[in-house]
Design a protein around this motif. Sequence first.
Motif, PDB file in Angstrom:
ATOM      1  N   UNK A 198      47.433  30.821  50.249  1.00  0.00           N
ATOM      2  CA  UNK A 198      47.034  30.670  49.027  1.00  0.00           C
ATOM      3  C   UNK A 198      47.370  30.385  47.657  1.00  0.00           C
ATOM      4  N   UNK A 199      46.307  30.101  46.773  1.00  0.00           N
ATOM      5  CA  UNK A 199      46.543  30.189  45.310  1.00  0.00           C
ATOM      6  C   UNK A 199      45.311  30.983  44.996  1.00  0.00           C
ATOM      7  N   UNK A 200      46.645  31.836  43.781  1.00  0.00           N
ATOM      8  CA  UNK A 200      45.758  33.029  43.073  1.00  0.00           C
ATOM      9  C   UNK A 200      44.233  33.839  43.590  1.00  0.00           C
ATOM     10  N   UNK A 201      43.418  33.741  43.731  1.00  0.00           N
ATOM     11  CA  UNK A 201      42.168  34.709  44.208  1.00  0.00           C
ATOM     12  C   UNK A 201      41.718  33.522  45.511  1.00  0.00           C
ATOM     13  N   UNK A 202      42.434  32.951  45.433  1.00  0.00           N
ATOM     14  CA  UNK A 202      41.289  31.558  46.836  1.00  0.00           C
ATOM     15  C   UNK A 202      42.360  31.933  47.781  1.00  0.00           C
ATOM     16  N   UNK A 203      42.209  31.430  49.294  1.00  0.00           N
ATOM     17  CA  UNK A 203      42.352  31.422  49.714  1.00  0.00           C
ATOM     18  C   UNK A 203      42.565  29.469  50.870  1.00  0.00           C
ATOM     19  N   UNK A 204      43.316  29.118  50.839  1.00  0.00           N
ATOM     20  CA  UNK A 204      43.189  27.640  50.392  1.00  0.00           C
ATOM     21  C   UNK A 204      43.528  26.871  52.251  1.00  0.00           C
TER      22      UNK A 204
END
Lengths: 373, 276
Positions: A198-204
């Motif tokens: 998880x990077x901030x508001x994103x699922x990578x």
Amino acid sequence: MASQITNYKCPACTGPLHFVGASGRLECDYCGSTYSVEEIEALYKQKDESAAQAAAAAEAAQAASQQDPETAQWADYAGDDWGKDGMRSYNCPSCGAELICDATTAATSCPYCGNPTIVPGQLSGVKKPDYIIPFKLDKQAAIQALKAHYRGKPLLPRVFSAQNHIEEIQGVYVPFWLFSGDADADLSFNCTRSMTTREGQYRVTTTQHFLVRRSGTVPFEKVPVDASSKMPDENMDSIEPFDYGELKPFSNAYLPGFLANKYDVSIDDCAPRADERCTNSSVRAVASTVTGYQTCTPAAQNVRLHRGKVDYALLPVWMLHTKWNGKDYLFSMNGQTGKLTGDLPTSMGRFWAYFGGIFGSLAAVLYVLLFVL
Amino acid sequence: MKKRWFLLCAALLILFSLSVSAAAVQTDAQLPYVYDAAQLLSDEQKADLEQRAENFTELYGCGIYIVTVDDFTRYSDSYSIESFAEQVYRSYTLGVGEDDTGIMLILSMAERDYDLCAYGADAHTAFTDYGKDVLANRFLDDFRNDDWYAGFVDYQNGCASLLRQAAAGTPLDYDTDPARLETQKRFKLGVVIVVPLLIALIACLVMKGRMKSAVKKTQADDYIPPRGMRLTQRVDQYLRTTQSRVRIESNRSSSGSHHGGTSISSGGFSHHSGKF
């Protein structure tokens, strides 16, 4: 024309001998004497040689008499020879009755006196089996196995299981071709490994892609394919595997007391089934070495079969036959391991009764849970 | 005489109604009811919506606002559209009555964010969490098709409907929505019928399948000697790495997790936000 057939008689009392799987010996029903297979083989080898010489002499005398008008026999115009219908006739060595049986029958029993007999020539020469697995389980074991097969089958019609009306139980030595060889399998797969962070508001999601290649050689030993057209392939396949640790060099002495067929499906006709089975298993075995990936998609496969030796063996099978509602039901039991298979009839009345019962009780429980509580 | 009496009554009535409406819409708002900075509406549409908002506000005593911006992050340091909405509501002293009752729909076009922001005791009573969810579902389909005017009309009608129900003493909430209760009842009935039906069918088919035990074999695994397989090639070739990024949806925009009532922040606001 009737041919002479062979049965094994007790050297002590001349009663018929049967092979008994439990003891692995030939036993006399009358005086209780038992003999090993080797003892009977040695005894009858000498007798067979004498009988062959006597038969040759008799045939020569008959040929000479047919040329002499004084001693010529009536011509036989009664009908075609049995051989044209694929049947053969033999004389029972015990009571003299003429027996008519299938051209592929190698061992049978006389319907008049019950003596177990072996048809000469059927299992000798080029057709002689390489191996045999003797019967280990008897008729009672087959009946018990069938009863066990009925258990835990709620859709089986009650009448079918209650009457248990087995019409016929026969111990049969079924001919099998045993295919041995190797399979070279070259496989390639597209595989992936993924990791999600998880990077901030994103699922990578990070995915690594791999091209995976595997090659291997898979040996196969004695893959059995039923060589009798009379035996359903499904039944014969389903009772596998046999324990080849108990394979013995073929001897007629194992046959008395059981039916035996010689093959009527050639190696060439059976080979495609062995090829298909070996190909599928080699692919599965080599593919099982691809591990550590989350997805794995087959990209290409190439299988080369190196066909090796083919053995001819007689394997023990109990065949149980019954009829119900005008339909035949055939069950097969591995005469060595006791594994029994065979399709059973389904009672559609019981099917819908169970369906209604399960549906009704579950619906009632759910109704109470969702609407009442 | 009759005519004079009639004119006097009419004048008193107008005066009374004006005084009532003036009392109901007592407001220090520094924004119109419709503030369209993102320029989604034509002048006619804007005027029409403004008129409708004014009427509803007067009728129910609750300000019904619409604000559109290109990108809310340009107007403030707010991290979320909810805090931006609160800033707008406070900065422009929106709301009517003594406790500044009102509801505001704010759209930010950059990331297609929306927020429904309610303030004041009466607004919290009328716009429960569940009510805001129902309200959002009325306009979101229009906004997803870029039909802004229709979406705002649906929003205003929805607000009026919720305010009407609250005024009647039955505000729309999770436990009182007859449509939801009817749907829930039908769903439960479906579960009571379909689930046992499927389980019974699968169970009976499994039992029927067990009646057939004679099948042709398609593999020869039993005839591979133990440790017989010889692996001659084992190559695992790395090709490439790919990456995908998916924005995590705010839980607040999700529906179906209501337990009734209205969740009010420490600032006195309640929200319903998400994407359109």
